[in-house]
Design a protein around this motif. Structure first.
Motif, PDB file in Angstrom:
ATOM      1  N   UNK A 655      53.055  34.286  47.383  1.00  0.00           N
ATOM      2  CA  UNK A 655      52.893  33.781  46.024  1.00  0.00           C
ATOM      3  C   UNK A 655      52.975  34.871  44.964  1.00  0.00           C
ATOM      4  N   UNK A 656      53.231  36.094  45.365  1.00  0.00           N
ATOM      5  CA  UNK A 656      53.287  37.189  44.398  1.00  0.00           C
ATOM      6  C   UNK A 656      54.544  37.075  43.538  1.00  0.00           C
ATOM      7  N   UNK A 698      37.240  33.194  33.230  1.00  0.00           N
ATOM      8  CA  UNK A 698      36.747  32.058  34.009  1.00  0.00           C
ATOM      9  C   UNK A 698      35.229  31.960  33.870  1.00  0.00           C
ATOM     10  N   UNK A 707      32.475  34.369  35.214  1.00  0.00           N
ATOM     11  CA  UNK A 707      32.825  34.873  36.548  1.00  0.00           C
ATOM     12  C   UNK A 707      33.735  36.098  36.440  1.00  0.00           C
ATOM     13  N   UNK A 708      34.608  36.080  35.451  1.00  0.00           N
ATOM     14  CA  UNK A 708      35.546  37.206  35.283  1.00  0.00           C
ATOM     15  C   UNK A 708      34.973  38.176  34.259  1.00  0.00           C
ATOM     16  N   UNK A 711      36.257  44.303  35.250  1.00  0.00           N
ATOM     17  CA  UNK A 711      37.607  44.586  35.749  1.00  0.00           C
ATOM     18  C   UNK A 711      37.722  44.338  37.252  1.00  0.00           C
ATOM     19  N   UNK A 712      36.628  44.087  37.907  1.00  0.00           N
ATOM     20  CA  UNK A 712      36.709  43.704  39.309  1.00  0.00           C
ATOM     21  C   UNK A 712      37.320  42.309  39.437  1.00  0.00           C
ATOM     22  N   UNK A 713      37.173  41.505  38.379  1.00  0.00           N
ATOM     23  CA  UNK A 713      37.647  40.123  38.466  1.00  0.00           C
ATOM     24  C   UNK A 713      38.573  39.694  37.339  1.00  0.00           C
ATOM     25  N   UNK A 714      38.585  40.430  36.258  1.00  0.00           N
ATOM     26  CA  UNK A 714      39.491  40.096  35.157  1.00  0.00           C
ATOM     27  C   UNK A 714      40.703  41.009  35.300  1.00  0.00           C
ATOM     28  N   UNK A 715      41.853  40.414  35.544  1.00  0.00           N
ATOM     29  CA  UNK A 715      43.037  41.210  35.855  1.00  0.00           C
ATOM     30  C   UNK A 715      43.763  41.630  34.595  1.00  0.00           C
ATOM     31  N   UNK A 718      48.878  46.286  34.393  1.00  0.00           N
ATOM     32  CA  UNK A 718      48.972  47.745  34.461  1.00  0.00           C
ATOM     33  C   UNK A 718      50.441  48.138  34.336  1.00  0.00           C
ATOM     34  N   UNK A 720      52.418  49.560  36.248  1.00  0.00           N
ATOM     35  CA  UNK A 720      53.320  49.295  37.373  1.00  0.00           C
ATOM     36  C   UNK A 720      53.540  47.792  37.603  1.00  0.00           C
ATOM     37  N   UNK A 721      52.989  46.949  36.731  1.00  0.00           N
ATOM     38  CA  UNK A 721      53.235  45.506  36.850  1.00  0.00           C
ATOM     39  C   UNK A 721      54.488  45.068  36.103  1.00  0.00           C
ATOM     40  N   UNK A 778      48.975  35.065  42.347  1.00  0.00           N
ATOM     41  CA  UNK A 778      49.527  34.828  43.684  1.00  0.00           C
ATOM     42  C   UNK A 778      48.971  33.542  44.312  1.00  0.00           C
ATOM     43  N   UNK A 779      47.649  33.365  44.207  1.00  0.00           N
ATOM     44  CA  UNK A 779      47.068  32.171  44.823  1.00  0.00           C
ATOM     45  C   UNK A 779      47.595  30.886  44.177  1.00  0.00           C
TER      46      UNK A 779
ATOM     47  N   UNK B 176      46.945  43.474  50.960  1.00  0.00           N
ATOM     48  CA  UNK B 176      47.220  42.570  49.848  1.00  0.00           C
ATOM     49  C   UNK B 176      46.124  42.828  48.828  1.00  0.00           C
ATOM     50  N   UNK B 178      43.558  42.775  45.791  1.00  0.00           N
ATOM     51  CA  UNK B 178      42.983  41.861  44.813  1.00  0.00           C
ATOM     52  C   UNK B 178      43.675  42.177  43.494  1.00  0.00           C
ATOM     53  N   UNK B 179      44.205  41.136  42.803  1.00  0.00           N
ATOM     54  CA  UNK B 179      44.989  41.428  41.604  1.00  0.00           C
ATOM     55  C   UNK B 179      44.190  42.217  40.563  1.00  0.00           C
ATOM     56  N   UNK B 180      42.912  41.956  40.452  1.00  0.00           N
ATOM     57  CA  UNK B 180      42.119  42.626  39.417  1.00  0.00           C
ATOM     58  C   UNK B 180      41.656  44.004  39.877  1.00  0.00           C
ATOM     59  N   UNK B 181      40.927  44.067  40.979  1.00  0.00           N
ATOM     60  CA  UNK B 181      40.301  45.327  41.377  1.00  0.00           C
ATOM     61  C   UNK B 181      41.215  46.207  42.203  1.00  0.00           C
ATOM     62  N   UNK B 182      42.189  45.603  42.821  1.00  0.00           N
ATOM     63  CA  UNK B 182      43.095  46.282  43.739  1.00  0.00           C
ATOM     64  C   UNK B 182      42.401  46.824  44.989  1.00  0.00           C
ATOM     65  N   UNK B 241      37.647  33.520  42.822  1.00  0.00           N
ATOM     66  CA  UNK B 241      38.673  33.031  41.889  1.00  0.00           C
ATOM     67  C   UNK B 241      40.056  33.574  42.230  1.00  0.00           C
ATOM     68  N   UNK B 242      40.120  34.619  43.014  1.00  0.00           N
ATOM     69  CA  UNK B 242      41.434  35.189  43.344  1.00  0.00           C
ATOM     70  C   UNK B 242      42.033  34.588  44.604  1.00  0.00           C
ATOM     71  N   UNK B 243      41.184  34.083  45.467  1.00  0.00           N
ATOM     72  CA  UNK B 243      41.729  33.557  46.698  1.00  0.00           C
ATOM     73  C   UNK B 243      40.722  32.701  47.441  1.00  0.00           C
ATOM     74  N   UNK B 247      43.639  30.467  51.569  1.00  0.00           N
ATOM     75  CA  UNK B 247      44.690  31.404  51.154  1.00  0.00           C
ATOM     76  C   UNK B 247      44.516  32.732  51.887  1.00  0.00           C
TER      77      UNK B 247
END
Ligand SMILES: Cc1cc2nc3c(=O)[nH]c(=O)nc-3n(C[C@H](O)[C@H](O)[C@H](O)COP(=O)(O)OP(=O)(O)OC[C@H]3O[C@@H](n4cnc5c(N)ncnc54)[C@H](O)[C@@H]3O)c2cc1C
Lengths: 789, 265
Positions: A655-656, A698, A707-708, A711-715, A718, A720-721, A778-779, B176, B178-182, B241-243, B247
């Motif tokens: 899904x990426x 979120x 929940x977000x 930066x652990x959860x809010x994307x 970057x 390289x994206x 991706x999900x 793979x 995690x999109x946020x934390x990597x 929330x990421x997976x 998944x």
């Protein structure tokens, strides 16, 4: 001026010297003697009644100077925060305006709502004490799901707004649109959610305030995009400190994206409390506080329908949107989903009739307000998604369908059915250029090649329009806006010939120190190193409206040009006197006054010197000095437009989504510094890609917890994206401002989400996928492919 | 950050002494996990014992049977080590994809393995390679070391001193992020060593775990095809929330296959 530094030159940013060497000065850097530090205790609940607050133990903690709660500010009659734009609903009534106290009184309404302010000798002691404050909460059910905000039984955020409805507003004539739909050969329908975003400026919000007992003057240093507007709000509505007794300074500010336009409670409290505690107070948000309490952006739930005739001509557009306001109305929140959103729904097209219904909802979440693009990204996402969907349904080329419906170049000025009159534009050459740069013709072979590697490749268009550089003030007033929309400038020569440009605009990433210097250098022939741009201080700059809505150059730059014209006019008189010539015969060329047809000349510097040392000077007719002021009120918005083409590759197994190509061709009118404009477009596209593929605020639908919240959860996107971007431009100069410029600050973020999402949809179309929600993480993509969990 | 007593011992003996009898004391290696926790006031240690002054804890040694990495060895040093690249290239590659350059220059293998974050990368290598963790008082096999969410076999005051990895005939790691934390949302380490084939999964569950069915299939036929239809149950996997758990379960198979391809390169 010389080609290297004048209009159109890629002058390196003057401000980078200090930003890149760590010598910028931000609010937090400020050394203040005897400073105290504030910590704000935040609500851990989305919705709760405050039964009691016990600060006794906390007050006895080491280093604590004072603790304030909502009761203290209420007792001291501190005003509430205001919403500065009155939107009238269908019923003709102004929007519901529930109170917005600077600290919660008896109810907390979102996670992060302020409950108490601790002032202590150090930031750590303030925080230690905050932990010792005992708050007894009675937790109540929260209203977090925007789609259900108006449902019966959903908890109400404020009694003043029954059913959580702030306004029910419309634009366009519904009956006309219904009639158009009745004749349609095809109707495309779309349900979408415009995901909620958290601004994430690199520098968190900060405030520091000092009260001078001797003079009764207050100084507030704030991370503000508009220090004069902040002062006006604090003076006239919230604190009652007269404007002349309050100085607001916004020094170097590390990004805002809109989130630093607004008047927040922390800066208000810091100012108010500085006189109470008799010492300066400093506060800098922690990153977690920024996530929780900076005004968020976007957050719409929308249903749209587009009617087309058998040839693909658009007949009408219907849009129904619920816009999230959060728990309190932030400064300009009400205007964003109305006048900055629904008025843009014509896009680049001749759609003859449009109706939009917007309902603004309260929820138990952080306030939502303008964020880079403010309303226009949401509008573009609706239009450009539905147009691409229609093309797919009709098996038409998406570029062809767009072209068929573009407003033709000879139709400008063009009156849309949703109030705006576009001043200028020429859309077909833009899309042509973008398609050429993106090698649209070669796409199918790239798709086939990607397939051989197991990747699904897709291409997406987004042809956006935006309205920025707001004005004229009269119209803003008619629409309910509470402020003027002019900008000010002062050009102040020193006797030795160097110049300060004082601007009411504010730079927090926009590079005004370079662009504005180029303008004056070019116009007056002063070497750029002799030009200094001054901004961000109500004590030194003329009253100004600040920077937002891509207005700085179109409005602020125009004011600078007006002031420069006054300099030239005065200089001509001085030069005429010095040359013993008639003013009418004096011309100004490349920094020098000349008498046409003679070799007589007076350099501007000599005229300036004469103005300050007026020994040989027409003092009877002319004041000494060279210091000119101008205010510029625009006669219309400006209308940048462009097309972005995005190409993605999707890994169907994971899904990426990878953005592999991204092209943007824009019409920003004339361009002063192409390098800076490209930088703005780059940043904007990355933010747009962030919204499309990554960023998502979120809240837990039950508890209202963010929940977000880190930066652990809010994307965040970057470097390289994203690939290297292909940028192009086409110019139709703005006909109504002296520079012929439009705005470029938001365009990238406005156009990109639809381009990316259309590309994702195109990539997945062979699998029969018709809808992927944004952000396409991706999900999310994997679930769309597999219809699964 | 709450107040704590700070120690900077020069020897292991001093470090052990500083920790002894203080259940609320914490050792600190790179500080990349501990310091953010302190700053967010999520931990309130009585003492912080900084291991950065202990020279003997850092360094990489190779002998005939494997690679021994000192607990204080930074991720960047593992990533760039010619010895590691020679013996177990997948381990160097894994280290090179942890966090960002700042994190790799501070963070250590000992700190990461002791912390046993469910989304950390190293635990997959330690378990996947059947490594041995050496501590101040004993050696612990990987299978006995990782106990659960942030839980290890380490006792209070017990410090990791080094980790020994057997040489791998083949090994591959596929992450793979995690999109946020990597951090790893799903990371699969596959290895074929003298001891057999192992498949270790990090990120997907509360703690790194092995996938026996994949190990058996790969022991018969070390190819991606051999495991393409082996699914791990979603039950008990992490969901956020990421997976979703489903998944993540799906990604385990995909990443395992890709790790095998990597190992076979
Ligand atoms: C921005 C960022 C991104 C990151 N991304 C990743 C990633 O992608 N993948 C990944 O795996 N990790 C990631 N990390 C974590 C990083 O790898 C850390 O370095 C690691 O988790 C902890 O190592 P440390 O040496 O910094 O340990 P410390 O933070 O010093 O300690 C961590 C814990 O282990 C204990 N401890 C430390 N040393 C020992 C020892 N010798 N014996 C016993 N206990 C000990 C400490 O008391 C503490 O409880 C990231 C960290 C950051 C800040």
């Amino acid at each position: 001026m010389t080609a290297e530094t004048g209009i159109g030159a890629r002058v390196k940013r003057k401000e980078d010297q200090r930003f890149l060497t760590g010598t910028g000065r931000y609010v937090d850097d400020l050394p203040l003697a005897r400073a105290t530090y504030a910590y704000f205790l935040r609500s851990p609940h989305a919705h709760a009644k405050i039964k009691s607050i016990d600060t006794g133990a906390a007050k006895a903690m080491p280093g604590v100077v004072e603790i304030f709660t909502g009761k203290d500010t209420a007792d001291a009659k501190v005003g509430g925060l205001i919403c500065g734009w009155v939107v009238k609903g269908k019923d003709g009534q102004p929007h519901k305006a529930p109170p917005h106290p600077v600290m919660a009184l008896d109810t907390v309404r979102y996670v992060g709502d302020t409950v108490a302010m601790v002032v202590a000798n150090s930031a750590d002691e303030a925080r230690d004490a905050a932990e010792a404050i005992k708050v007894d909460y009675e937790v109540k059910p929260a209203n977090v799901d925007l789609a259900k905000a108006f449902d019966k039984g959903t908890p109400e955020v404020h009694a003043e707004a029954p059913g959580n409805l702030i306004y029910d507003w419309e634009i366009g004539v519904k009956a006309d649109v219904d009639a158009a739909f009745a004749k349609a050969a095809h109707v495309t329908k779309l349900d979408l959610v415009n995901n909620r975003l958290i601004p994430n400026a690199m520098e968190p919000r900060a405030a520091a305030a000092e009260y001078d007992k001797g003079t009764g003057n207050y100084t507030l240093w704030s991370t503000s995009q508009n220090p004069h507007v902040l002062r006006l709000i604090l003076s006239a509505f919230v604190l009652g400190i007269p404007e002349h007794k309050l100085r607001v300074i916004a020094p170097d500010v590390g990004g805002g994206f809109g989130s630093k336009i607004f008047c927040y409670n922390e800066e208000t409290m810091v100012t108010w409390a500085a006189s109470r505690v008799g010492r300066p107070i400093k506060w800098t948000a922690e990153r977690a506080e920024s996530f929780m309490t900076d005004a968020h952006g976007r957050d719409h739930v929308t249903h749209a329908e587009l009617a087309l005739d058998k040839d693909g001509k658009f007949l009408g557009l219907k849009v129904d949107t619920i816009a999230n306001m959060g728990a309190y109305l932030s400064t300009f929140s009400t205007a964003v989903p109305t006048y900055l959103y629904a008025t843009l729904l014509a896009g680049q097209y001749t759609t003859p009739v449009i109706h939009a219904n917007v309902r603004a909802a309260l929820t138990h979440t952080a306030p939502v307000d303008a964020y880079r693009g403010a309303g226009r990204p949401e509008a573009t996402f609706v239009i450009e998604s539905i147009v691409s969907k229609a093309a797919a349904e009709l098996k038409m080329d998406p570029a062809e369908l767009r072209r068929k419906n573009f407003i033709p170049a000879d139709a400008f000025p063009y009156q849309t059915p949703v109030a705006l009159q576009y001043d200028s534009g020429n859309y077909p050459p833009i899309i042509d250029e973008a398609m050429k740069m993106a090698d649209y013709k070669g796409f199918e072979s790239r798709r086939a090649e990607a397939k051989s590697r197991g990747k699904l490749r897709g291409i997406g268009f987004s042809s956006y329009i935006e309205a920025c550089g707001l004005g004229p003030s009269r119209v803003i007033g008619q629409l309910g806006g509470g402020v003027g929309q002019w900008e000010s400038a002062q050009i102040k020569f020193n006797p030795t010939g160097n110049v300060q440009i004082l601007t009411g605009a504010h730079s927090h990433g926009q590079s005004h120190e370079t662009t504005f210097a180029q303008l004056v250098s070019d116009k007056l022939g002063v070497p750029i190193e002799n030009v200094e741009v001054v901004h961000g201080d109500t004590a030194t700059t003329p009253f100004g409206m600040g920077s937002y809505g891509s207005r700085s150059l179109a409005v602020g730059g125009s004011a600078i040009m007006k002031a420069a014209d006054k300099v030239i006019a005065k200089g001509k008189k001085i030069a005429a006197h010095l040359m013993e010539a008639d003013v009418a015969d004096v011309v100004f060329e490349q920094g020098t006054f000349k008498v046409a047809g003679t070799d007589k000349n007076v350099p501007l510097g000599a005229a300036v010197f004469a103005a300050y040392v007026p020994h040989n000077y027409p003092l009877e007719e002319l004041e000494p000095g060279m210091d000119e002021n101008a205010f510029y009120d625009p006669s219309n918005f400006v209308y940048p437009a462009g097309t972005q083409i995005c190409e993605v590759e999707v890994d169907p197994e994971t899904g990426v989504v990878e953005v592999v190509n991204h092209t943007a061709v824009d019409d920003f009118g004339n361009i002063i510094n192409p390098m800076i404009v490209e930088g703005q477009v780059h940043g904007g596209i990355v933010q747009g890609v962030g919204q499309a593929l990554m960023e998502n605020a979120v809240y837990d639908k039950e508890t209202g917890q963010l929940v977000s919240g880190s930066y652990m959860d809010y994307t965040m996107p970057r470097a390289d994206d994203v690939p290297s971007f292909k940028l192009g431009n086409k110019v139709t100069p703005c006909p109504h401002n002296p520079l012929g410029v439009k705005g470029c600050g938001e365009a990238g973020a406005i156009a990109a989400p639809a381009a990316v999402m259309n590309a994702v949809h195109d990539a997945l179309a062979p699998l029969g996928v018709t809808h992927v929600p944004m952000p396409a993480t991706p999900q999310t993509v994997w679930q769309a492919i597999h219809g699964g969990k | 950050m709450y107040d704590f007593a700070y120690h900077r011992p020069k020897t292991m003996a001093e470090a052990t002494a500083a920790l002894k009898g203080k259940p609320e004391a914490r050792p600190m290696s790179g500080g990349m996990t501990l310091i953010p926790t302190l700053k967010q006031r999520l931990a309130k240690p009585s003492d912080v014992v900084d291991l950065n002054g202990i020279k003997e804890l850092a360094g990489i040694k190779v002998d005939g049977s494997g690679v021994t990495v000192g607990a204080m060895t930074r991720h960047a040093d593992v990533a760039s080590s010619a010895d590691v690249k020679g013996a177990i290239p997948a381990l160097a590659d894994l280290a090179g994809h942890i966090g960002d350059p700042a994190v790799r220059n501070r963070g250590t293998m000992g700190g990461s393995v002791a912390n046993n974050d469910p989304a950390a990368d190293y635990p997959a290598a330690v378990l996947g390679l059947d490594a041995t963790v050496t501590t101040t008082s004993r050696t612990i096999k990987a299978d006995d070391f990782f106990k659960g969410l942030f839980e290890t076999a380490l006792e209070d005051g017990e410090l990791i001193t080094s980790i020994t990895f057997p040489k791998a005939e083949k090994a591959g790691y596929m992450k793979f992020p995690n999109p946020a934390s990597r951090y790893a949302m799903v990371g699969v380490f596959v290895a074929k060593t003298a001891g057999g084939v192992r498949v270790a999964v990090t990120g997907a569950g509360p703690c790194v775990f092995r996938v026996k069915a994949m190990e058996d299939a790969l022991a018969r036929n070390f190819s991606a095809d051999a495991i393409k239809d082996i699914k791990v149950p979603a039950d008990g996997l992490n969901s956020d929330i990421h997976g979703s758990a489903e998944y993540r379960a799906h990604l385990v198979t995909v990443m395992a296959r890709r790790a095998v391809d990597q190992a076979n390169k």
